[in-house]
Design an enzyme around this catalytic site. Structure first.
Site, PDB file in Angstrom:
ATOM      1  CG  ASP A 156       8.176  24.964  -8.330  1.00 35.81           C
ATOM      2  OD1 ASP A 156       9.157  24.200  -8.410  1.00 35.81           O
ATOM      3  OD2 ASP A 156       8.048  25.819  -7.439  1.00 35.81           O
ATOM      4  CG  HIS A 162       5.462  17.955  -2.803  1.00 34.90           C
ATOM      5  ND1 HIS A 162       6.293  18.148  -3.882  1.00 34.90           N
ATOM      6  CD2 HIS A 162       6.098  18.511  -1.740  1.00 34.90           C
ATOM      7  CE1 HIS A 162       7.384  18.777  -3.491  1.00 34.90           C
ATOM      8  NE2 HIS A 162       7.288  19.014  -2.206  1.00 34.90           N
ATOM      9  CG  ASP A 201      15.574  20.622  -8.802  1.00 34.44           C
ATOM     10  OD1 ASP A 201      16.077  21.761  -8.773  1.00 34.44           O
ATOM     11  OD2 ASP A 201      14.365  20.411  -8.946  1.00 34.44           O
TER      12      ASP A 201
END
Length: 1545
Positions: free
Chosen positions: A561, A564, A680
């Site tokens: 999760d 980045h 999402d």
């Protein structure tokens, strides 16, 4: 060695490294397949590269049985002729490598030996175990994964999961992605985890809720095992490392795990701003306020923002965190002056300061005196060092501050204040800019969460629902938190930033993101602070390690999760821990870096197996088409580097010889997990049309990568579900396959997995208006599936525009034609269960399929039915014409040994080479093949095709003109067979090749046209490799066992030694002969040159083992001896021309080489043959009875050469005049050679001719050079003297062995330089000794001019010292002192002539002055005549270059390089015997450009010459015999060192 008994060849995947061992720029990351069977990862460098200098690959890939440790690297030496090392791959994971090599001095700079780091990731072996514990033999390739995301809290208790699992299984999903199952925090979001080490208690029955953590984990494990065993699905879970729930009570004991005001004081201003915003928000919520608390319009928002700016920023005085405290600084200066604090007087100069502007003064003071005490963490943290300020002010005012002066303290302080205010000016600007950003970000956030249509529209501002989310979690003050330092209880929340640098910690001290309110905050999550390693926050690292390992024990894979924002070093540490308990861990991640290079950085370091990519991000059909093409699809008929794989025999560490198939690797792109919709994403109903659910999902299923979906997509949920607030459960259906698109999706999901498992790795994607067509095909069986999808990005109930689809030589079968009808756009909300939109799948009319044909052949046409609304799909199965062999790839890749095994040298020359001139000469009217839009090939044989195909294959360039040409028709296929047919009459052994060509090309013709380029390339490459292998079999062990460069270089011999109709070694019989170079010297009288033949003979014919061919050339030229000379131009011995003084000595040297290198070679001396000219003087036509009427032996010819030169040679060329040479002046036809009895040197030539290899005769009347040789080189030539000395030494040795009769020469009366000399007797030993005694004296130019008296030197003519003259006794004396590359020849053939120190010095000078990238400059660049660029077409009046007069006045000739290298090797080892390995490495390094040219030139050879610094010379031959020959000579010399043990590799 033992041959291994193996059924299949070992797979070898080769990484080719750059010069220093670094990965190629585009290849820093390699994705490798799962090791279902162990395979070899091979690292390869080129001999001569820095990495080959005693280099080693260091990798943290562990030996078998050794646990992986990221910091533990293992050495693997790069060794062998090919300079490579092997790594046996047996396990999955993420690994690094780098290369270390010995330091090397290049151009005076030490090049150190550490390369950049490269990365390879081995895919995990994913296997689904059944109840009995068995699993499939092979692992599930990542491309076969079909994943569905589920939210466990919507599935209910574990005991309630069964119906959902059955639906997932029936729907064809083989992996389930579970969002976190851990104990959730206060927000109820699965991603805001309260306790990472506990599971959500709602998963368990009441009786299990109080069980221990271990017992509950066992319950979860049992469920996951059941999912795998009963439902055939692996499990994947999110792993959340970046944050924890804001109410996680473990933070009470360990607030250091977050970014708080104690460990991160730079956040203090952000905290004060946040607190002020909360206070302002509370004032809005106060009913007594006049401000609108329920903001409904932008006008109301503006009112609030205006008040916020006025109140908040005035209250917190945020500027104090930016600027210098002027008042305090003034007080400090005044106090220091009054207390007479000492300061330095030399820091600043008054004269400089007084000229400065106020800003320049401020900048100077700031740079010298300002310190940042707390980096934004305290008010007025910027400080001015007072004693430095005193030095500055004293210099500025030119006054001693601690004594009374003209300026008072007040005046001094006024000046100082003005400067401080100027210093602060930039800081105030920075503050103003940040405030503007803060205001803008707050306003935009309020607008989104309270006004925007797609925002959450939170309603009135309240204490629980503030104006904007708080950026900080404030831990409660209680007994557990009381012991912590002040500021520890305020922890920053996590979030994300648009377009942020993923490598930057946006909560770190270098970032102002929290102050500038740039973070889109997650108010329920505290951002975790890991520092640089476990030592910084031990508890946090240990806790997360345990959480990670617990998850890895349970799940087959992780979804990282917020990857980045995850520090790479943290993720590496935790994934390494996870892989200790599950080595075959599948890792996926979402990355929003916006850069593939950054994606690769994360993927390669962490071992991420798939990156999540989202189909719903496409905003139009064209973009969706691009995404489908991008994610994992190789083009149908692709010509990738698998076409370049080679079958080789390798020796294993235990000494066994194993068959191996070596495939070159190219850098990898990150593999995709392509989701039709994620948890999402907004749904198709929200972003497009609900009907697109079917077409979008079907298109994703046709990609060749891992695919996924979210539960609810197949059921057609109308909207994106809120993970935080949604509390309903998934509904269960009596017949789930009747819901939404489930039944079709199940078929497509299973098809996706089958296509991956069976190897359908190629596809064609076509976009046309609203349609996207995907054709998946198997590269070997050529079976396939076509999906025709009519997308529905907008309301499109009609068929839309699409042309009929044509498939060449292909049959089709319809599998389905189906659409999706949505009954209602609204869904009545069910308070308990999640339900999809009312819909049904509709069977549509089948497409019209017709079998048609046109001038290009048969094709199948598919027409879309009239009723085919948006969202509909058609799926068809395809197969090629039944006439095509079932496994055509195996067919074209297979070539029986008999096909090439019976071919000899000449046949292989036909198969591989022959330029246009040669082909036209032998088969008139038939030349090289011309490719429309590209041009003519350089060879008729396979090398011509390969020169075009290799670059196409390297880049998979299916758009190349050659590929288009192959698709358009079979002309190239016919040419390749028809050409062999034409040669059968002369070369009947080619029948087997013709048979193979016809069979394979015939099969390829049956293919659909789009597949022809691939299979033509495979056939050509197969035949090409087989022909090369056969060619090596005809050569010496040096070639057969040599490295790739040696073998490839040896094949240039096959290019130039061949058969043509118009040139021979006999005027009446046709024989093969040696061409000087291609393409200019290939037929008729211009083909075979005496000088070129014998410079080339050692390397081209002897080193390669063509002893009979060498003998034939020696005897043919020996038979032509005339005037003591051999011809320069042989002209098949019809009308040979004798105008070279050096050819005969090259001939003599070649006879010596033959006798030395060939077994029983000295027998050739007694070989008898007929002379072309009976008396060796008089010309007779070859048809005359006198021709070939006298028989001699080769020994007789050698004796005659020596006697003729000792007595002097003087003749005018036969047939002198324009018919013989239209450029030469009349005087140039006179040939004179004499022996200087003083020195033993043979000398000759004149200013009218050019009798050595530097033989350019002027041709330009305009420039005044016609008939004027550019480089006469008259006198004694350094290379001729060396060749003469070598010949004399050898003859003496032969005489001593009683194998040569001559030891004394009777010399008659002679004339030399106008002086009559009486007859005399000269022994061979005397002659030899004369040269030995005089060579250094006459040719060496000493470094020290004081020693000129010891040598024959005209000091005034010397340009360079420490060199050897090019000539001695030239009519133009300066020419003797021109530095040219001829002296290394003498060094190679007669090294005894040279003082070794002088020789090495001269070679080092030549290396600096003459050596170019490929060739040797033919003249010193400081010479007045130096002109490095040759252009024979130049028609100017510039004498120096017109008509190429500068041919040997600077252009860089390659054959000279070989002699330079050989001489360098010899004398370097004479001077430094222990430097064998270093010297050989240096030579290989200098040969790197030659290796590159040999590999990249379409001629597969080395050019005759280049222009300045290796630039291509268009007038040069592009494959020249002597250019290759002298390097083959060098490789032979190096091999001798290897054989005698001096070179140990």
């Amino acid at each position: 060695m033992l041959m291994s008994d193996q059924a299949e060849p070992t797979v070898v995947l080769r990484i080719e490294l750059d010069d220093d061992g670094s990965p190629a720029e585009s290849s820093s990351y390699y994705r490798l397949p799962p090791p279902d069977a162990p395979y070899i990862l091979q690292f390869k460098v080129i001999a001569g590269s820095l990495a080959s200098n005693q280099g080693s690959v260091w990798t943290n890939y562990p030996p078998e049985g050794t646990p992986f440790q990221r910091s533990q690297f293992y050495q693997h030496a790069l060794a062998g002729l090919e300079v490579e090392c092997d790594l046996r791959i047996t396990g999955a994971g993420a690994f690094e490598y780098y290369v270390e090599h010995s330091p090397y001095v290049e151009n005076g700079t030490v090049v150190w030996g550490r390369s950049k780091t490269g990365y390879f990731v081995v895919d995990p072996q994913l296997k689904v175990e059944s109840k009995d514990g068995s699993s499939a033999a092979g692992s599930l390739p990542l491309e076969a994964l079909v994943i569905e995301s589920v939210v466990p809290k919507w599935m209910g208790k574990l005991s309630e999961w069964t119906p959902h699992l059955e639906t997932i299984s029936k729907s064809g999903y083989n992996m389930i992605h579970f969002v976190p199952l851990q104990y959730r925090g206060i927000s109820n979001s699965p991603y805001s985890i309260f306790d990472q080490l506990k599971f959500d208690p709602h998963l368990f029955e009441n009786k299990d809720k109080d069980k221990s953590e271990d017992e509950q984990r066992a319950i979860v494990k049992a469920m996951l095992t059941r999912i795998e065993n009963d439902y055939g699905a692996l499990s994947l879970t999110d792993i959340v490392w970046n944050h924890t729930a804001c109410n996680s009570t473990w933070l009470w004991d360990h607030p250091e795990a977050g970014y708080n005001l104690h460990n991160s004081p730079h956040l203090i201003p952000a905290f004060e701003l946040d607190s002020a915003l909360l206070k302002f928000s509370a004032s809005i919520a106060d009913p007594a306020t006049s401000l609108p608390s329920n903001i409904k319009t932008e006008a109301e928002l503006k009112i609030v923002m205006t008040e916020l700016r006025r109140v908040v920023f005035a209250e917190i005085k945020l500027w104090e965190f930016y600027v210098v405290d002027v008042l305090t600084s003034l007080k400090e200066l005044e106090s220091s002056i009054l207390t007479k604090v000492k300061y330095r007087l030399d820091l600043f100069k008054h004269e400089e300061l007084k000229k400065m502007t106020l800003k320049e003064k401020a900048d100077t003071l700031r740079d010298a005196a300002m310190i940042e005490a707390d980096e934004h963490g305290a008010r007025y943290h910027k400080k001015i060092i007072t004693d430095v300020a005193m030095s500055f002010m004293a210099a500025l005012l030119n006054q001693e501050l601690t004594t009374s002066g003209p300026k008072s303290i007040d005046t001094i302080c006024d000046h100082y204040k003005a400067i401080l205010n100027e210093v602060n000016l930039e800081f105030y600007k920075s503050y103003d800019k940040d405030v503007a950003t803060i205001i803008s970000n707050i306003e935009n956030r309020v607008k989104y969460i309270r006004l925007d249509e797609h925002g959450p529209r939170l309603g009135p501002v309240t204490e629980e629902n503030p104006l904007v989310e708080t950026y900080f979690t404030r831990l409660p003050e209680n007994k557990r938190t009381a012991a912590h330092p002040p500021g520890s209880l305020a922890l920053v929340n996590n979030g994300w930033i648009w377009n942020a640098d993923p490598l930057q910690d946006f909560a770190g001290k270098s970032s102002h993101a929290y102050l500038r309110r740039e973070v889109i905050i997650w108010g329920d999550c505290v951002k975790l602070r890991y520092g640089n390693g476990p030592e910084d926050v031990p508890y946090l690292w240990e806790r997360m390690k345990e959480y990670t390992m617990q998850s890895a024990r349970l799940f087959h894979g992780f979804r990282i999760d917020n990857c980045h924002s995850t520090p790479i070093h943290l993720a590496q540490y935790l994934l390494d821990a996870a892989r200790t308990v599950r080595p075959n861990l599948y890792v996926v991640a979402e990355l929003f870096t916006g850069s593939e290079a950054m994606d690769i950085r994360f993927v390669s370091r962490l071992g991420i197996n798939s990156l999540i990519r989202e189909a719903m991000q496409a905003w139009e059909p064209r973009e969706l088409s691009r995404l489908i093409h991008r994610h994992g699809l190789k083009p149908v008929g692709c010509m990738d580097r698998s076409s370049l794989c080679e079958d080789v025999s390798r020796v294993t560490p235990d000494g066994k010889v194993v068959r191996s198939r070596v495939s070159p690797l190219v850098g990898s792109h990150p593999h995709a997990l392509f989701m039709d919709c994620t948890h999402d994403n907004e749904t198709p109903n929200q972003k497009r049309r609900a009907e697109d659910t079917l077409s979008n999902g079907a298109l994703v299923c046709m990609t060749s990568c891992a695919i996924g979906s979210v539960k609810g997509y197949d059921e057609i949920y109308p909207t994106l579900l809120n993970l935080v607030t949604e509390s309903r459960h998934y509904v269960t259906y009596e017949d789930p396959m009747a819901v939404g698109i489930c039944s079709v999706k199940a078929r497509l999901n299973r098809l996706h997995a089958e296509l991956a498992l069976e190897g359908y790795e190629e596809a064609h994607v076509h976009h046309e208006n609203e349609y996207i067509i995907v054709h998946r095909q198997h590269p070997k069986t050529l079976k396939g599936y076509i999906l025709i999808a009519h997308t529905s990005f907008y309301d499109n109930p009609k068929r839309g525009e699409i042309q009929p689809i044509r498939l060449r030589d292909t049959t089709t079968k319809v599998i389905m034609s189906v659409g999706l009808e949505i009954a209602s756009r609204t869904v009545d909300k069910n308070d308990k269960f999640l339900e999809g939109m009312p819909s049904k799948l509709v069977e549509l009319a089948l497409p019209k399929i017709s079998a048609l044909s046109d001038d290009q052949g048969a094709f199948t046409e598919i027409e879309i039915p009239e009723r085919f609304p948006g969202g509909s799909i058609i799926l068809l199965e395809t197969s090629v014409d039944s006439k095509v062999p079932s496994d055509i790839e195996t067919l074209v890749r297979t070539i029986p040994e008999r096909v090439m095994g019976s071919l000899g040298w000449m046949e292989l020359n036909v198969v591989l080479y022959r330029c246009d001139g040669e082909e036209q000469d032998l088969t008139p009217g038939n030349g090289v093949y011309n490719i429309p839009g590209h041009g003519s090939l350089v060879y008729c044989g396979l090398e011509g095709y390969v020169s075009v195909l290799k670059p196409i294959i390297e880049s998979n360039d299916l758009g190349h003109p050659f590929c288009a040409h192959l698709r358009q028709g079979h002309w190239a296929l016919d040419y390749i067979s028809d050409r062999i047919q034409r040669h059968l009459a002369i070369f009947p052994a080619l029948a087997s090749v013709l048979e193979w060509y016809k069979d394979r090309m015939g099969a390829i013709k049956l293919l659909p046209n789009y597949l022809v380029p691939r299979y033509f390339a495979l056939a050509v490459m197969t035949a090409y490799e087989a022909a090369r292998v056969r060619a090596y079999q005809l050569m010496t062990p040096l070639i057969q066992k040599g490295d790739y460069f040696t073998r490839s270089l040896s094949l240039t011999a096959m290019q130039v030694y061949s058969f043509v109709d118009s040139a021979s070694l006999n005027p009446t019989a046709k024989t093969p002969s040696l061409a000087a170079g291609l393409p200019h010297f290939t037929y008729r009288h211009m083909r075979t040159w005496g000088r070129d033949v014998f410079i080339s003979l050692r390397g081209i014919l002897l080193v390669t083992g063509q002893f009979e061919a060498a003998k034939e050339h020696i005897l043919a030229f020996a038979s032509s001896l005339k005037h003591g000379m051999i011809p320069n131009l042989l002209d098949s011995l019809r009308s040979p021309r004798y105008n070279s003084r050096d050819s005969v000595w090259w001939f003599f040297q070649s006879v010596q080489d033959y006798c030395t290198l060939v077994p029983n070679g000295e027998d050739i001396l007694q070989e008898s043959f007929a002379r072309r000219f009976p008396d060796g003087q008089r010309f007779v036509e070859y048809t005359s009875p006198e021709a070939y009427s006298t028989t001699v032996t080769l020994e007789d010819i050698l004796v005659e050469i020596l006697e003729a030169h000792a007595n002097g040679i003087h003749y005018r060329e036969w047939n002198a005049g324009p018919r013989l040479d239209e450029q030469m002046s009349d005087k140039g036809f006179q040939v004179d050679v004499d022996l200087d009895f003083t020195t033993g040197f043979v000398t000759g030539g004149s200013v009218y001719n050019c009798g050595t290899w530097m033989d350019k005769m002027g041709e330009s009347a305009k420039a005044g050079t016609k008939g004027v040789p550019a480089t006469p080189r008259d006198g004694a030539n350094v290379e001729i003297i060396g060749l003469l000395k070598s010949s004399l030494r050898w003859v003496i040795e032969l005489h001593q062995k009683k194998k040569f009769r001559l030891d004394t020469i009777q010399i008659g009366e002679t004339h030399f330089k106008g002086v009559k000399r009486p007859a005399r007797t000269l022994t061979i030993e005397q002659w030899n000794d004369l040269i030995q005694q005089n060579f250094e004296k006459y040719f060496y130019v000493p470094l020290d001019s004081a020693k000129d008296g010891e040598y024959k030197i005209h000091s005034e003519l010397v340009n360079r010292r420490g060199m050897y003259k090019d000539t001695y006794g030239s009519i133009t004396p300066f020419a003797d002192y021109q530095m040219r590359p001829n002296f290394p020849v003498a060094m190679c053939v007669a090294p005894e002539l040279f003082n070794k120190e002088h020789a090495m010095g001269a070679l080092n000078l030549a290396k600096e002055v003459l050596l170019g990238p490929l060739g040797m400059r033919t003249l010193d660049s400081i010479d007045w005549a130096y002109r490095p660029n040759y252009d024979n077409q130049n028609d100017s009046d510039d004498r120096m270059v017109a008509k190429g007069w500068n041919y040997h006045q600077g252009p860089e000739w390659l054959w000279c390089t070989g002699y330079f290298f050989r001489a360098y090797l010899h004398f370097r080892l004479m001077c430094e015997p222990d430097k064998v390995k270093d010297t050989v490495f240096e030579l290989h390094r200098m040969m790197l450009p030659h290796k590159a040219q040999l590999e990249t030139s379409p001629w597969a050879g080395l050019a005759e010459l280049t222009n300045l610094d290796g630039a291509i010379c268009m007038d040069a031959c592009q494959s020249q015999a002597w250019s290759s020959s002298t390097l083959l000579d060098l490789l032979y010399d190096i091999n001798i060192l290897r054989q005698d043990g001096r070179l140990k590799e």
